[in-house]
Scaffold this motif. Sequence first.
Motif, PDB file in Angstrom:
ATOM      1  N   ALA A  49      -3.036   5.202 -13.521  1.00 27.62           N
ATOM      2  CA  ALA A  49      -2.527   3.890 -12.841  1.00 27.62           C
ATOM      3  C   ALA A  49      -3.140   3.685 -11.783  1.00 27.62           C
ATOM      4  N   PHE A  50      -3.502   4.463 -10.826  1.00 28.49           N
ATOM      5  CA  PHE A  50      -4.467   4.457  -9.686  1.00 28.49           C
ATOM      6  C   PHE A  50      -5.814   3.987 -10.086  1.00 28.49           C
TER       7      PHE A  50
ATOM      8  N   LEU B 141      -7.694   0.747  -8.800  1.00 31.25           N
ATOM      9  CA  LEU B 141      -8.884   0.813  -7.941  1.00 31.25           C
ATOM     10  C   LEU B 141     -10.195   0.204  -8.552  1.00 31.25           C
ATOM     11  N   GLN B 142     -10.173   0.474 -10.141  1.00 29.37           N
ATOM     12  CA  GLN B 142     -11.507  -0.078 -10.786  1.00 29.37           C
ATOM     13  C   GLN B 142     -11.340  -1.712 -11.140  1.00 29.37           C
ATOM     14  N   SER B 143     -10.102  -2.053 -11.515  1.00 22.84           N
ATOM     15  CA  SER B 143     -10.250  -3.543 -11.818  1.00 22.84           C
ATOM     16  C   SER B 143      -9.182  -4.323 -11.101  1.00 22.84           C
ATOM     17  N   GLY B 144      -8.298  -3.771 -10.317  1.00 21.94           N
ATOM     18  CA  GLY B 144      -7.305  -4.565  -9.513  1.00 21.94           C
ATOM     19  C   GLY B 144      -6.150  -4.691 -10.247  1.00 21.94           C
ATOM     20  N   GLU B 145      -6.020  -4.346 -11.555  1.00 25.18           N
ATOM     21  CA  GLU B 145      -4.732  -4.626 -12.449  1.00 25.18           C
ATOM     22  C   GLU B 145      -3.661  -3.621 -12.071  1.00 25.18           C
ATOM     23  N   VAL B 146      -2.524  -4.032 -11.883  1.00 26.40           N
ATOM     24  CA  VAL B 146      -1.340  -3.155 -11.546  1.00 26.40           C
ATOM     25  C   VAL B 146      -0.502  -2.967 -12.760  1.00 26.40           C
TER      26      VAL B 146
ATOM     27  N   LEU C  90       3.592   1.986  -8.078  1.00 29.09           N
ATOM     28  CA  LEU C  90       2.337   1.346  -7.632  1.00 29.09           C
ATOM     29  C   LEU C  90       2.598   0.028  -6.972  1.00 29.09           C
ATOM     30  N   GLU C  91       3.182  -0.944  -7.827  1.00 26.88           N
ATOM     31  CA  GLU C  91       3.530  -2.297  -7.459  1.00 26.88           C
ATOM     32  C   GLU C  91       4.419  -2.181  -6.011  1.00 26.88           C
TER      33      GLU C  91
ATOM     34  N   ALA D 155      -5.399  -6.597  -2.881  1.00 30.08           N
ATOM     35  CA  ALA D 155      -6.989  -6.890  -2.668  1.00 30.08           C
ATOM     36  C   ALA D 155      -7.445  -5.888  -1.489  1.00 30.08           C
ATOM     37  N   GLU D 156      -6.746  -6.131  -0.318  1.00 31.69           N
ATOM     38  CA  GLU D 156      -7.115  -5.186   1.043  1.00 31.69           C
ATOM     39  C   GLU D 156      -7.082  -3.955   0.590  1.00 31.69           C
ATOM     40  N   VAL D 157      -5.863  -3.441   0.046  1.00 30.74           N
ATOM     41  CA  VAL D 157      -5.769  -2.010  -0.295  1.00 30.74           C
ATOM     42  C   VAL D 157      -6.629  -1.265  -1.144  1.00 30.74           C
ATOM     43  N   ARG D 158      -6.955  -2.304  -2.112  1.00 34.10           N
ATOM     44  CA  ARG D 158      -8.018  -1.825  -3.156  1.00 34.10           C
ATOM     45  C   ARG D 158      -9.370  -1.656  -2.528  1.00 34.10           C
TER      46      ARG D 158
END
Length: 207
Positions: free
Chosen positions: A28-29, A33-38, A43-44, A55-58
Amino acid sequence: MPASAAVDNNLPVRWNTGGAVWSTNQDAFNTFLQSGEVTDRGLEGGLNRSGWTAAEVREGMNKSYNVDLVGVSRFLYSDAGVKFLKNQTTSYFPYWSMNTFAVQALRSAIVADARDGQISSAGIMNALPTDMRLADFCNTYTGAQNVCAEGRCQGDAQCTSLLSWYVFLPACIQANQMADPVAQVRTMAPAPAPVQQVESEAIRGLW
């Protein structure tokens, strides 16, 4: 201790904060990290409590920092480094052994990620040797992390949340890696600074 504790290290966060326990796995992480999809509710929730946008966390977790493996190891195995690691694992530590081996677990992940001369939050998380939990229970653990930001974070969320802590961690490691004292003496002017100067600056936090 359950048998799975020895082999299952695919859960970088078991959220013991809030009303129920929820585990977020590495996949899930990685997807985030790769696509921005949660794709995971834990995690959400962690993103919502981070004090940053997703986006800032990613971006922060994917950012790489150049380091020297020897310098990183020298710091993490020093007295100052052990103190730093203890301070950085107040609520986040191995799921089964809790804070008994927290220093060793985090240090192992950082050193493993530093082998190629670069570290990142994503790399450190992927290198964790065991399941980890974020603990908030028993009036002992608060679920808050000591984000090593020293003035760079704003508000409780940015300064105590797990994902904000992850964002800042590699920069703090980069800043605190210890150069070879002998090499320092060779490159300094005629009156080299005493070793104490290096030690006094051993803990610094910055983005």
